[in-house]
Design an enzyme around this catalytic site. Sequence first.
Site, short mmCIF file in Angstrom:
data_model
loop_
_atom_site.label_atom_id
_atom_site.label_comp_id
_atom_site.label_asym_id
_atom_site.label_seq_id
_atom_site.Cartn_x
_atom_site.Cartn_y
_atom_site.Cartn_z
N ASP A 68 0.82 -1.21 0.00
CA ASP A 68 0.00 0.00 0.00
C ASP A 68 0.86 1.27 0.00
OD1 ASP A 68 -2.31 1.48 0.03
OD2 ASP A 68 -2.65 1.29 2.18
N HIS B 249 2.85 3.87 -8.81
CA HIS B 249 2.73 2.44 -9.12
C HIS B 249 3.97 1.94 -9.85
CE1 HIS B 249 -1.28 2.26 -7.60
NE2 HIS B 249 -1.79 3.07 -8.50
N LEU C 52 11.42 -20.35 -5.51
CA LEU C 52 10.45 -19.45 -4.84
C LEU C 52 9.14 -19.52 -5.60
CD1 LEU C 52 9.84 -16.90 -2.92
CD2 LEU C 52 10.42 -15.52 -4.91
#
Length: 225
Positions: free
Chosen positions: A12, A29, A123
């Site tokens: 956030d 962003h 991962l």
Amino acid sequence: MNTPKHVAIIMDGNGRWGIENRKSRNLGHKEGLKTVEKIIKLSIKNNIKFLTLYAFSTENWKRPNFEIKFLLSLLESFLKEKIDELNNNGIKLKIIGELKRFPKKIQINLKKAQKKTYKNKKLELILALNYGSKSELVNAIKLIKKKNISINERSVDNSLYTKGIPNPDILIRTGNTNRLSNFLLWQLSYSEIFFVKKMWPDFNERDYKNIIEKFKKIKRNFGNI
Ligand code: FPP
């Protein structure tokens, strides 16, 4: 000492960072995507096996069209430019969420990327896209009803998008906001939660390392004493 296997993150603060530093939410962003790339690398370095990132929520469709379009274009270029690198680094990509609402081209590219990286073991990078925890739970209940199987914790676990993935050990939320925002409500039941004041583009290696080190020292009782 606990070693975290699964870290989930609510990234956030991109919008606020963008306005403050670049006079544009979208550029926040764009900067946030750089942090994503750093955190993927650092997760491997710290032997994290699962990294879940909340990249687009079911509620994010309420945003102005130009911001939605920009977020989708970032996702598209991430897939196009980074998939080979992810694959070469042993990263498996998994998407959770309802993809049907995304443009067909993105849906196809996401499927291709998952297929390409399916066997990787270093991962697992789980991207939550058009994800909402309540809708995930409703889907799970519908699935259980359709299969006519008994309702218990195991059957719910196995009917969620996250089937087969261990619950997050750690949840991090940046952006100075202390809430869960419809993210992994079932799966976070026993996770250690870290709320960070910094905006996501400013979250760095030291912040991540500090959280992992703090987690290692926590005594986790899971309801026991
Ligand atoms: C929340 O910040 C962030 C998002 C809704 C999008 C997260 C997207 C990225 C980090 C880039 C794309 C990622 C991938 C993996 C391709 P906010 O916009 O709600 O910030 P605010 O609270 O300051 O408005």
